[in-house]
Enzyme design. Structure first.
Site, PDB file in Angstrom:
ATOM      1  N   GLY A   1       0.790  -1.265   0.025  1.00  0.00           N
ATOM      2  CA  GLY A   1       0.095  -0.086  -0.177  1.00  0.00           C
ATOM      3  C   GLY A   1       0.716   1.262  -0.043  1.00  0.00           C
ATOM      4  CG  ASP A  54       7.821  -6.509   9.000  1.00  0.00           C
ATOM      5  OD1 ASP A  54       8.951  -7.181   9.477  1.00  0.00           O
ATOM      6  OD2 ASP A  54       7.416  -5.948   8.335  1.00  0.00           O
TER       7      ASP A  54
END
Length: 458
Positions: free
Chosen positions: A49, A165
């Protein structure tokens, strides 16, 4: 015509790179979206994105809008997987309410078909930029920031959500209060633990997708095995050590990093922490064997709070047997020095890569171009920064340019005209300043430009 700042949307689109395509372009012109948000420049780009700064018209609040990026080749099942992942991320974020997790404000689908999510805009920098600019964080502040990250993880894990992450680039450091505060961001790779409260969400893994960043990934994650809260805590321990020392625990080429992560040797802990309670905490969360690793963020936070009132040992002093270069005096830098980042005083162990970089530039003739490539967190910025400082005396001009966005690149490039004192510095035309700087570069043969975060050769 809707505007963001002083520039119309159409003008911004003509200068953005090819990564913004298809549904993203149509979303930026979508009447429904523009009716609710005044869009500004793109401020970041993730794997799936693009993130734009915006102003919510109804409240005047500055926000960050993430728009799912669908490429022309993303069709059929691939597109459905990306859309499913994006919707899952928004549902994960909607379930997490914590002062140290970036808050989801809104989400939806524009008339153009583009999916978007709106988050609070955090004023400050991410932890990776803080470490690059300042080096090691003072111990008390490091424990404060990483304690807040722990509390955020405890909240997420209680909801059954695993980040997967966690890294300095995904920890935002807000600087709007009397002290800086840390917020966890980007749950785009988030998943949920078995039996968690979000168990009704689909498990999704894209074909060929690597989940995480190698330098901060636990062994089980690198092996593609099941992740758990202990996976996030492994990354947390590595980041805490990086905050205290000013350098990544694991640095170098990706294959070397992965080999060390999967090897039997324990994560190295600085001697300044050995024997201290903090060393025991870090050792417990960085065990290579996930089954033996501490898996409760709440327990770790409780142990960390016991450390906070105690005086901390000083940061480990550099080994004088190794070459540790101090930041040059101003007189040793180039005449025009436009590098905003402070030198890392603990930069060591990458002499071979620096020599390769130097040779590459020397052998390419009068106009030399070389590229540092790799995943985030492997030390590209630190390597380029160290080269700039070491070589500063050889150049009349050294400039660090933010190249991820056309707008920031043009702004930084035009600023060189002011620093050089060119006649065009007083012109209101940015393009004329850029042309003047380019003409000066063509006439000169003693300059170094570093294009940071360049997305493509153009």
């Amino acid at each position: 015509m809707a505007t963001g700042g002083s520039r119309p949307v159409e003008s911004r689109l003509s200068s953005t790179d090819s990564a913004i395509t298809g549904l993203t372009e149509r979303a930026l012109r979508d009447p429904e979206l523009l009716e609710r948000y005044e869009l500004g420049a793109r401020i970041a780009a993730g794997g799936f994105g693009d993130i734009f700064k915006a102003n919510q018209r109804s409240t005047g609040q500055e926000v960050a809008i993430k728009i799912l990026r669908l490429r022309p080749e993303d069709e059929g099942e691939a597109a459905r997987e990306l859309i499913g992942r994006f919707r899952r991320e928004t549902r994960l974020c909607a379930a997490l309410h914590h002062p140290n997790i970036v808050q989801l404000i809104d989400s939806g689908q524009a008339r153009s078909g583009a999916l978007f999510a709106v988050f609070e805009l955090v004023r400050g920098n991410n932890l990776a930029d803080v470490l690059a600019a300042e080096g090691a964080v003072p111990p008390a502040e490091a424990l404060h920031l990483m304690g807040q990250v722990l509390d955020a993880l405890a909240c997420a894990h209680a909801e059954g959500v695993i980040h997967r992450d966690l890294k300095p680039a995904n920890i935002l450091v807000a600087d709007t209060g009397a002290r800086r505060n840390g917020l966890v961001a980007d749950f785009g790779l988030g998943t949920f633990a078995a039996g968690g409260r979000m168990g009704d969400l689909p498990r999704m893994t894209l074909r060929g997708e690597y989940l995480g960043t190698p330098a901060y990934s636990a062994p089980e994650q690198l092996l593609g095995e099941a992740t758990s809260p202990a996976t996030d805590l492994f990354a947390w321990g590595l980041i805490l050590l990086e905050c205290l020392t000013g350098e990544p625990v694991l640095d170098g080429p990706i294959p070397q990093v992965i080999h060390r992560q999967l090897g039997p040797d324990p994560v190295p802990i600085p001697t300044s922490l050995l024997g201290a309670e903090l060393a025991r905490i870090v050792a417990a969360v960085t065990k290579k064997d996930a089954a033996r690793r501490e898996g409760s963020a709440e327990r770790v936070l409780g142990e960390l709070q016991k450390v906070l009132p105690e005086p901390l040992l000083a940061r480990e002093k550099p080994d004088r047997s190794r070459t540790v270069r101090a930041t040059p005096a101003v007189s040793e830098l180039s005449r025009v020095w436009l590098v905003p980042l402070r030198r890392n005083p603990n930069f060591i162990g990458r002499e071979g890569l620096l020599e390769e970089l130097t040779e590459s530039l020397i052998q390419r003739g009068r106009l030399a171009i070389t590229t540092l490539r790799g995943l985030g967190g492997v030390g590209k910025t630190q390597l380029a920064l160290e080269y700039a400082y070491r070589s500063a005396h050889e150049y009349e001009l050294v400039a660090w340019l933010r190249a991820e966005e056309p707008e920031t690149l043009a702004e930084d490039f035009a600023r060189i005209a002011d620093a050089l004192g060119l006649p065009e510095r007083d012109t209101p035309s940015q393009q004329r300043k850029i042309e003047a700087v380019r003409e000066w570069l063509e006439r000169s043969d003693s300059w170094l430009l570093v294009f940071d975060n360049t997305p493509n050769p153009d």
